[in-house]
Design a protein around this motif. Structure first.
Motif, PDB file in Angstrom:
ATOM      1  N   MET A 151      54.271 -34.517   1.179  1.00  0.00           N
ATOM      2  CA  MET A 151      54.449 -34.663  -0.261  1.00  0.00           C
ATOM      3  C   MET A 151      54.092 -33.344  -0.940  1.00  0.00           C
ATOM      4  N   ASN A 152      54.404 -33.262  -2.230  1.00  0.00           N
ATOM      5  CA  ASN A 152      53.975 -32.105  -3.019  1.00  0.00           C
ATOM      6  C   ASN A 152      52.486 -32.171  -3.333  1.00  0.00           C
ATOM      7  N   GLU A 153      51.987 -33.390  -3.504  1.00  0.00           N
ATOM      8  CA  GLU A 153      50.576 -33.614  -3.799  1.00  0.00           C
ATOM      9  C   GLU A 153      50.249 -35.061  -3.464  1.00  0.00           C
ATOM     10  N   PRO A 154      48.975 -35.385  -3.240  1.00  0.00           N
ATOM     11  CA  PRO A 154      48.625 -36.793  -3.049  1.00  0.00           C
ATOM     12  C   PRO A 154      48.540 -37.495  -4.410  1.00  0.00           C
ATOM     13  N   SER A 155      49.534 -38.315  -4.724  1.00  0.00           N
ATOM     14  CA  SER A 155      49.564 -39.043  -5.990  1.00  0.00           C
ATOM     15  C   SER A 155      50.424 -40.286  -5.821  1.00  0.00           C
ATOM     16  N   PHE A 156      50.335 -41.194  -6.765  1.00  0.00           N
ATOM     17  CA  PHE A 156      51.117 -42.427  -6.710  1.00  0.00           C
ATOM     18  C   PHE A 156      52.611 -42.120  -6.698  1.00  0.00           C
ATOM     19  N   MET A 157      53.062 -41.251  -7.592  1.00  0.00           N
ATOM     20  CA  MET A 157      54.491 -40.966  -7.693  1.00  0.00           C
ATOM     21  C   MET A 157      55.022 -40.313  -6.426  1.00  0.00           C
ATOM     22  N   GLU A 158      54.260 -39.355  -5.877  1.00  0.00           N
ATOM     23  CA  GLU A 158      54.705 -38.695  -4.652  1.00  0.00           C
ATOM     24  C   GLU A 158      54.742 -39.683  -3.484  1.00  0.00           C
ATOM     25  N   LYS A 170      60.555 -43.824  -0.169  1.00  0.00           N
ATOM     26  CA  LYS A 170      62.024 -43.831  -0.281  1.00  0.00           C
ATOM     27  C   LYS A 170      62.663 -42.691   0.506  1.00  0.00           C
ATOM     28  N   GLY A 171      61.854 -41.736   0.958  1.00  0.00           N
ATOM     29  CA  GLY A 171      62.388 -40.586   1.666  1.00  0.00           C
ATOM     30  C   GLY A 171      63.160 -39.643   0.782  1.00  0.00           C
ATOM     31  N   GLU A 172      62.739 -39.519  -0.470  1.00  0.00           N
ATOM     32  CA  GLU A 172      63.486 -38.712  -1.437  1.00  0.00           C
ATOM     33  C   GLU A 172      62.937 -37.291  -1.541  1.00  0.00           C
ATOM     34  N   GLY A 173      63.856 -36.336  -1.710  1.00  0.00           N
ATOM     35  CA  GLY A 173      63.478 -34.958  -1.968  1.00  0.00           C
ATOM     36  C   GLY A 173      62.667 -34.297  -0.877  1.00  0.00           C
ATOM     37  N   GLY A 174      62.881 -34.707   0.361  1.00  0.00           N
ATOM     38  CA  GLY A 174      62.131 -34.138   1.474  1.00  0.00           C
ATOM     39  C   GLY A 174      60.781 -34.772   1.710  1.00  0.00           C
ATOM     40  N   ARG A 175      60.354 -35.652   0.816  1.00  0.00           N
ATOM     41  CA  ARG A 175      59.088 -36.364   1.009  1.00  0.00           C
ATOM     42  C   ARG A 175      59.310 -37.455   2.047  1.00  0.00           C
ATOM     43  N   ARG A 176      58.321 -37.660   2.892  1.00  0.00           N
ATOM     44  CA  ARG A 176      58.516 -38.630   3.974  1.00  0.00           C
ATOM     45  C   ARG A 176      57.196 -38.924   4.670  1.00  0.00           C
ATOM     46  N   ILE A 177      57.194 -40.031   5.392  1.00  0.00           N
ATOM     47  CA  ILE A 177      56.089 -40.317   6.298  1.00  0.00           C
ATOM     48  C   ILE A 177      56.337 -39.511   7.567  1.00  0.00           C
ATOM     49  N   LEU A 178      55.414 -38.619   7.890  1.00  0.00           N
ATOM     50  CA  LEU A 178      55.571 -37.739   9.045  1.00  0.00           C
ATOM     51  C   LEU A 178      55.223 -38.447  10.350  1.00  0.00           C
ATOM     52  N   MET A 199      55.726 -28.237   0.096  1.00  0.00           N
ATOM     53  CA  MET A 199      55.090 -29.527   0.402  1.00  0.00           C
ATOM     54  C   MET A 199      54.097 -29.362   1.552  1.00  0.00           C
ATOM     55  N   ALA A 200      53.201 -30.332   1.658  1.00  0.00           N
ATOM     56  CA  ALA A 200      52.147 -30.253   2.671  1.00  0.00           C
ATOM     57  C   ALA A 200      51.916 -31.628   3.285  1.00  0.00           C
ATOM     58  N   ARG A 201      51.137 -31.652   4.377  1.00  0.00           N
ATOM     59  CA  ARG A 201      50.796 -32.899   5.060  1.00  0.00           C
ATOM     60  C   ARG A 201      49.507 -33.469   4.475  1.00  0.00           C
ATOM     61  N   TYR A 202      49.528 -34.772   4.215  1.00  0.00           N
ATOM     62  CA  TYR A 202      48.342 -35.450   3.684  1.00  0.00           C
ATOM     63  C   TYR A 202      48.093 -36.718   4.507  1.00  0.00           C
ATOM     64  N   PHE A 203      46.814 -36.956   4.852  1.00  0.00           N
ATOM     65  CA  PHE A 203      46.432 -38.167   5.574  1.00  0.00           C
ATOM     66  C   PHE A 203      46.083 -39.263   4.564  1.00  0.00           C
ATOM     67  N   ALA A 204      46.614 -40.479   4.812  1.00  0.00           N
ATOM     68  CA  ALA A 204      46.432 -41.572   3.852  1.00  0.00           C
ATOM     69  C   ALA A 204      46.129 -42.885   4.563  1.00  0.00           C
ATOM     70  N   ASP A 205      45.108 -43.586   4.092  1.00  0.00           N
ATOM     71  CA  ASP A 205      44.780 -44.954   4.505  1.00  0.00           C
ATOM     72  C   ASP A 205      44.799 -45.794   3.237  1.00  0.00           C
TER      73      ASP A 205
END
Length: 387
Positions: free
Chosen positions: A229-236, A242-250, A1-7
């Protein structure tokens, strides 16, 4: 997973043909201009454009897909040169139950769901072409439709004095308006931060979002978040909420609340700061006030501490707030270092000192460190950086 910036809260000012969408939005805020500016100058990895229900905007999205400039993602959302675009809609609720007005954000997995949502909305609002329009149905009914389409539902800028869940005493609790189980996150708005919002116990269960609510290209990414996230996408993004599978707001990156337009309580006539609401203004004598977000949250607070595990909230001053950093110097910085994200987070001091005057460099470094002196905003007027 990697860090992605989102607005995830960017308005459209005009369609490709010049038709208004967000009346108060800049004419340069077309869909195509937004995606180009957000990726190439701001350096964002994912954006939410929240006027995608407008039929002409849907046509423009389809045109960009047909020409190959954008692509449909398997994980939801659209892809523009590596940056994800999540189609969304900002709507206004006002009914007998909630009394309102209250603004909410509704995000859809893709263009087909947004088209269906647009048709449904057109039967429940007066002008489907415009942004932030009143929808003539209840908050819970809207939530159910969003979930039926696989979407995400997020109350917008929840503390601002106008058009928000808690603003102006409209609601004491989100349960008065919404089904708590059908809320995916809470957008804080420019005049509050995590510590302030966590005074409300009922918000502890939700992730917090910090978005720009941009009405011009320059305002994009004045607030944003870093998401793992694994990638920047709606599902990720959905899994990260939800904080699932290691995905999270950093981390949440936002204005120091003092810079927000509605942080402090002020006189409604002359905008002079007021220590006590309802007392005559010492400047003009008026008793009319605009209650600040800080005072409103103080009224509603029920908790001394927030839940454990919140991501850090990083108080950040966007480059446009730096005194003396005009358009020419900003373009010079961007030419040398690529994007605003790079300048705010990564570019070494030693590199910048070769490009801009020492005084501006010091202000940018102080902004990074959260050490700038600030004057609070209120009543619709932004706070200021004291140079």
């Amino acid at each position: 997973m990697a860090r992605y910036f989102a607005d995830l809260h960017i308005h459209i000012g005009r369609t490709r043909s010049g038709r208004p969408v967000k009346i108060t939005g800049a004419k340069s805020l077309t869909f195509s201009n937004i995606i180009s500016h957000a990726r190439n100058e701001k350096g964002l990895d994912m954006i939410g454009i929240i006027d995608c229900h407008s039929p002409e905007v849907i046509v423009e999205m389809e045109s960009l897909i047909a020409s190959g400039e954008m692509a449909v993602q398997a994980g939801g959302g659209l892809l523009y040169g590596g940056m994800a675009v999540i189609p969304g809609s900002e709507l206004e609720i006002y009914d007998e139950q909630c009394k309102g007005p209250i603004h909410v954000l509704c995000f859809m997995p893709g263009i087909e769901e947004m088209k269906e949502f647009s048709v449904w909305l057109s039967e429940r609002m007066k002008n489907i072409n415009l942004s932030s329009q009143r929808i003539y149905t209840s908050g819970r009914s809207l939530q159910e439709k969003v979930k039926q389409l696989g979407g995400l539902f997020i109350p917008a800028h929840v503390f601002t004095p106008f058009k928000s869940l808690y603003g102006r005493g409209v609601s004491q609790s989100l349960k008065e308006v919404f089904d708590p189980d059908l809320i995916d996150g809470i957008e804080l708005g420019l005049s509050s931060d995590t510590n302030m919002a966590d005074g409300l116990t009922e918000l502890h269960r939700y992730p917090f979002l910090t978005n720009s609510d941009a009405h011009s290209l320059a305002k994009i990414a004045r607030e944003y978040q870093a998401i793992e996230m694994n990638e920047p996408s709606f599902m990720e993004f959905s899994l990260a909420l939800k904080g699932e599978g290691g995905r999270r707001i950093l981390a949440n990156y936002g204005l120091d609340p003092l810079l927000g337009k509605y942080h402090g309580t002020v006189c409604a006539e002359c905008l002079a700061p007021l220590a006590v609401e309802g007392e005559p203004c010492g400047e003009c004598g008026s008793r009319k006030t605009v209650k600040g977000v800080a005072d409103r949250i103080s009224e509603l607070s029920t908790a001394k501490n927030g839940p454990g595990g919140r991501p850090p909230y990083v108080h950040q001053v966007p480059l446009e707030f730096i005194p003396g950093l005009g358009p020419k110097l900003l373009q010079k910085l961007l030419w040398h270092f690529g994007t605003e994200m790079a300048i705010l987070h990564e570019v070494p001091r030693e590199a910048m000192e070769k490009v801009i005057p020492e005084k501006l460099l010091k202000l940018i470094i102080l902004a990074r460190e959260g050490k700038l002196l600030l004057k609070a905003g209120g009543g619709g007027k932004y706070g200021k950086v004291e140079s």
